[in-house]
Scaffold this active site. Structure first.
Site, PDB file in Angstrom:
ATOM      1  N   HIS A   1     -13.188   0.574   1.786  1.00  0.00           N
ATOM      2  CA  HIS A   1     -12.273  -0.547   2.048  1.00  0.00           C
ATOM      3  C   HIS A   1     -13.119  -1.806   2.257  1.00  0.00           C
ATOM      4  CE1 HIS A   1      -8.767  -2.192   4.749  1.00  0.00           C
ATOM      5  NE2 HIS A   1      -8.647  -2.589   3.510  1.00  0.00           N
TER       6      HIS A   1
ATOM      7  N   ASN B   1     -10.672 -13.638   2.802  1.00  0.00           N
ATOM      8  CA  ASN B   1     -11.259 -14.935   3.148  1.00  0.00           C
ATOM      9  C   ASN B   1     -12.764 -14.966   2.939  1.00  0.00           C
ATOM     10  OD1 ASN B   1      -9.419 -17.129   4.639  1.00  0.00           O
ATOM     11  ND2 ASN B   1      -8.513 -15.091   4.802  1.00  0.00           N
TER      12      ASN B   1
ATOM     13  N   SER C   1      -7.705  -3.939   8.001  1.00  0.00           N
ATOM     14  CA  SER C   1      -6.641  -4.709   7.364  1.00  0.00           C
ATOM     15  C   SER C   1      -6.384  -6.008   8.121  1.00  0.00           C
ATOM     16  CB  SER C   1      -5.358  -3.880   7.326  1.00  0.00           C
ATOM     17  OG  SER C   1      -5.612  -2.699   6.597  1.00  0.00           O
ATOM     18  N   ALA C   2      -6.210  -7.081   7.365  1.00  0.00           N
ATOM     19  CA  ALA C   2      -5.940  -8.410   7.923  1.00  0.00           C
ATOM     20  C   ALA C   2      -7.026  -8.882   8.887  1.00  0.00           C
ATOM     21  CB  ALA C   2      -4.555  -8.458   8.587  1.00  0.00           C
TER      22      ALA C   2
ATOM     23  N   ARG D   1       2.730 -11.526   1.874  1.00  0.00           N
ATOM     24  CA  ARG D   1       1.601 -11.370   0.933  1.00  0.00           C
ATOM     25  C   ARG D   1       1.811 -12.158  -0.348  1.00  0.00           C
ATOM     26  NH1 ARG D   1      -2.855  -7.680   2.479  1.00  0.00           N
ATOM     27  NH2 ARG D   1      -2.176  -7.015   4.534  1.00  0.00           N
TER      28      ARG D   1
ATOM     29  N   GLY E   1       0.794  -1.222   0.000  1.00  0.00           N
ATOM     30  CA  GLY E   1       0.000   0.000   0.000  1.00  0.00           C
ATOM     31  C   GLY E   1       0.832   1.281   0.000  1.00  0.00           C
TER      32      GLY E   1
ATOM     33  N   LYS F   1      -4.376   1.740  -2.092  1.00  0.00           N
ATOM     34  CA  LYS F   1      -4.882   2.527  -0.975  1.00  0.00           C
ATOM     35  C   LYS F   1      -4.798   4.030  -1.268  1.00  0.00           C
ATOM     36  CE  LYS F   1      -6.130  -1.049   0.937  1.00  0.00           C
ATOM     37  NZ  LYS F   1      -5.688  -1.943   1.929  1.00  0.00           N
TER      38      LYS F   1
ATOM     39  N   ASN G   1       2.774 -10.386   7.947  1.00  0.00           N
ATOM     40  CA  ASN G   1       2.120  -9.629   6.867  1.00  0.00           C
ATOM     41  C   ASN G   1       2.687 -10.027   5.492  1.00  0.00           C
ATOM     42  OD1 ASN G   1       0.169  -7.663   6.007  1.00  0.00           O
ATOM     43  ND2 ASN G   1       1.844  -6.215   5.653  1.00  0.00           N
TER      44      ASN G   1
ATOM     45  N   GLY H   1     -15.210 -20.895   6.234  1.00  0.00           N
ATOM     46  CA  GLY H   1     -16.378 -21.415   5.508  1.00  0.00           C
ATOM     47  C   GLY H   1     -17.652 -21.413   6.351  1.00  0.00           C
ATOM     48  N   GLU H   2     -17.492 -21.559   7.675  1.00  0.00           N
ATOM     49  CA  GLU H   2     -18.673 -21.582   8.548  1.00  0.00           C
ATOM     50  C   GLU H   2     -19.346 -20.215   8.617  1.00  0.00           C
ATOM     51  OE1 GLU H   2     -19.789 -24.293   9.161  1.00  0.00           O
ATOM     52  OE2 GLU H   2     -18.317 -25.766   9.885  1.00  0.00           O
TER      53      GLU H   2
END
Ligand code: GTP
Ligand code: SPV
Ligand code: MN
Length: 614
Positions: A244, A272, A266-267, A387, A217, A224, A385, A515-516
């Site tokens: 964002h 996901n 972030s994160a 990537r 970023g 960003k 972090n 996934g849940e």
């Protein structure tokens, strides 16, 4: 292509001026071709900056190891340099633009000596579409060029759209490490020390000047810097939203589709969620975007979202076949990894990849690393972090309409963050302004995505935009309130607040996540369709205890805990927002939000007098 071949006189003039100041050895205009990508990658491999990965396992992939000072965004070196400090607001770092430009001009003077200066014409959004914004990044980093080629649409096609006098956002970048005669990087990541890094934005003139960092970023300026900080200012002026947020498409077993956007810091799980594989039969999730959404009103009065990016710059650690198989496949070829661990046969490895490290590794600092699970204090092989930069088109869950210039109509907006306590698994805002209130009070534990902050402490991160809003955050809140008045209530997306990160007292996850989370998306879907089982509570609308099917390992008591209104915890939230958060915005805080805070407090205090469910 040569400088003289640039048709756009203004661009030619700017490039010439920057070259005179920064004094590069050569100038290259990037045509966006695969051949150029390969050439740059080969050069970086030859100079030892990039390690090619095993072509049988990860074809077309490389790994870069960055400098320890250059592993994440640096928020305390990021500036909104508006003419008036008031306009940057209380949450942004500000320096007077005249002074800052003077300092930066001093640093840029000769900063590209011994290096090639690349000119990258790029489009945020499909090239030529009326929603796209064009930028031109000048950089002395081939790492930046190759990453930009994945993350945005780059090349001569963009110059064609720009024509002789089209508008572009000028984005200037230098790693701040000039080379002396005959000197080379010797495989060492070039950048400047922290105190010389500047990620500067000039909102009035819509310019970006970045110096001293080559990372994410800080350096890939379309992301960003342009698509959020500068775009948020443009969006305020033009009546739309630059956020964002991920964008996903969810289909129920009957094939009915809803589109959901979600703002998490972030994160905190955007990539996901965007690529989620539902654990509930018959449901399907597809990906439109994983980090940034531009939302504009369509002719029908609904909000439409587009993903301005073309790739994913995703967090590597924690990505496994179980947690995010789609991301693993997206990043299985033609991908740039940064700061991951490498196996002896040149494959990737990171913490949470789903299997033990096979033998000796090279860690992200370049040292030999052998996994020792007994040693809880062992430093990780991959930077937290670390990537992957992967083309979006390679993602198996990418939706066919992901590049539709008209965008997708948004049914629901989620806010969320990492909150071990208090915030329930999901609750729904009663109306738009209540939703804006929930967005404004988002808090989250700090993650490794920013270099200069203490990981793990909770901070307020309104709308997950704290580090990305290009103007006064109080005015940004007002803008959101105003957006809610621009159409009829039935056309506005419904707003929700989710929290996948509740913990038990002994520090275990109360909710399995990944996934849940589809179970929660299903309830959101039903709430949009008007069929959800729900109950009104002091904090908003919530699922009844049986509305969300429990995943394996979550007991009825766990579910009750996840869906409880923690009255005391919420009263503490109210107190903190009232004492520490809202006062920062002074007169700029919209009265609608202080009203919502009063309503929440009285609901919580009165809750035993009738409405209570806790
Ligand atoms: P940025 O790219 O920095 O904006 O991050 P992001 O919001 O896209 O976050 P991402 O999806 O990459 O997730 C960051 C980390 O959170 C990863 O280590 C994930 O494994 C973890 N994570 C994501 N979703 C969940 C979840 O539902 N539960 C838990 N416990 N962890 C999650
Ligand atoms: C984030 O920090 O929110 C990211 C990574 O998406 S970076 O591109 O470095 O900003
Ligand atoms: Mn992000």
């Amino acid at each position: 292509m040569k400088l003289q071949d640039l048709k756009h006189a203004g661009l030619r003039k700017w490039v010439t001026e920057v070259a005179e100041l920064t004094k590069p050895e050569a100038i290259v205009i990037c045509d966006g071709s695969e051949a150029h990508y390969r050439q740059l990658m080969d050069e970086m491999i030859a100079s030892g900056l990039a390690t090619p990965l095993n072509p049988d396992k990860k074809p077309g992939c490389v790994n870069f190891l960055s400098d320890v000072s250059d592993v994440a965004r640096v928020e305390n070196r990021t500036y909104i340099s508006s003419a008036k400090q008031e306009d940057a607001g209380p949450t942004n770092n500000w320096i007077d633009p005249v002074g800052l430009k003077k300092t930066l001009n001093g640093l840029y003077d000769g900063s590209m000596k011994g290096r090639t200066m690349y000119v990258i014409p790029f489009s945020m959004g499909p090239i030529g579409s009326n929603i796209a914004k064009i930028g031109v990044e000048i950089t002395d980093s081939a790492y930046v060029v190759t990453n930009m080629m994945i993350m945005t649409r780059v090349g001569t096609k963009v110059l064609d759209v720009l024509g002789n006098d089209g508008y572009y956002v000028p984005c200037l970048h230098s790693v701040g490490k000039p080379l002396a005669e005959g000197e080379s990087d010797h495989g060492k990541w070039p950048c400047a020390p922290i105190e010389k890094k500047y990620i500067a934005h000039f909102p009035e003139t819509r310019e970006i000047w970045s110096y001293g960092s080559g990372y994410g970023g800080n350096a890939l300026l379309g992301k960003k810097c342009l698509a959020l900080r500068i775009a948020s200012v443009i969006a305020r002026d033009e009546g739309w939203l630059a956020e964002h947020m991920l964008i996903l498409k969810i289909s129920n077993p009957e094939g009915v589709v809803k589109y959901v956007t979600a703002a998490f810091p972030s994160a905190c799980g955007k990539t996901n969620l965007a690529m989620l594989v539902p654990t509930i039969p018959g449901w399907k999730v597809e990906t439109i975007g994983d980090d940034i959404a531009w939302m504009k009103f369509g002719k029908d009065g609904r909000l439409y979202a587009i993903n301005p990016e073309a790739g994913f710059f995703g967090v590597a650690p924690g990505t496994s076949k179980d947690s995010n198989p789609n991301a693993l496949i997206a990043a299985s070829k033609n991908t740039i990894f940064t700061n991951v661990g490498l196996t002896e046969d040149k494959d990737i490895w990171w913490e949470g990849i789903g299997y033990d490290a096979p033998g000796k590794l090279t860690d992200w600092t370049g040292n030999e690393w052998v996994q020792n699970k007994a040693d809880k204090s062992q430093k990780p092989a991959a930077h937290p972090n670390a990537r992957f930069t992967a083309p979006a088109a390679q993602c198996p869950s990418i939706a066919p309409e992901w590049e539709d210039p008209n965008g997708v109509p948004v049914d629901a907006i989620l806010f969320g963050g990492r909150r071990p306590h208090t915030i329930p698994l999901v609750h729904q805002a009663r109306d738009w302004n209540h939703g804006v209130f929930l967005g404004s009070i988002v808090g989250s534990e700090i993650t490794a995505a920013a270099l200069d902050l203490k990981v793990g402490t909770v901070r307020r991160d309104p709308f997950a935009m704290l580090p990305f809003c290009g103007y006064h955050m109080g005015e940004y809140f007002k803008h959101w309130i105003k957006i809610g008045t621009r159409t009829t209530v039935d056309k506005l997306p419904k707003i929700f607040y989710v929290n996948w990160f509740r913990k038990t007292d002994d520090g275990k996850w109360l909710w399995p996540g990944y996934g849940e989370n589809s179970r929660v998306l299903k309830w959101v879907f039903e709430a949009c369709a008007g069929t959800a089982k729900s109950v009104d509570t002091p904090i908003g609308i919530m699922p009844t205890i049986d509305a969300i099917d429990r995943p394996e390992g979550v007991s009825e008591a766990d579910m009750a805990e996840l869906l409880k209104v923690d009255r005391e915890g919420w009263l503490k939230e109210v107190e903190d927002v009232r004492a520490n958060h809202y006062p920062k915005f002074g007169e700029h805080l919209p009265k609608e939000l202080s009203h919502m805070l009063d309503v929440l407090e009285s609901n919580l205090k009165d809750c035993c007098g009738g409405k209570c469910c806790c």
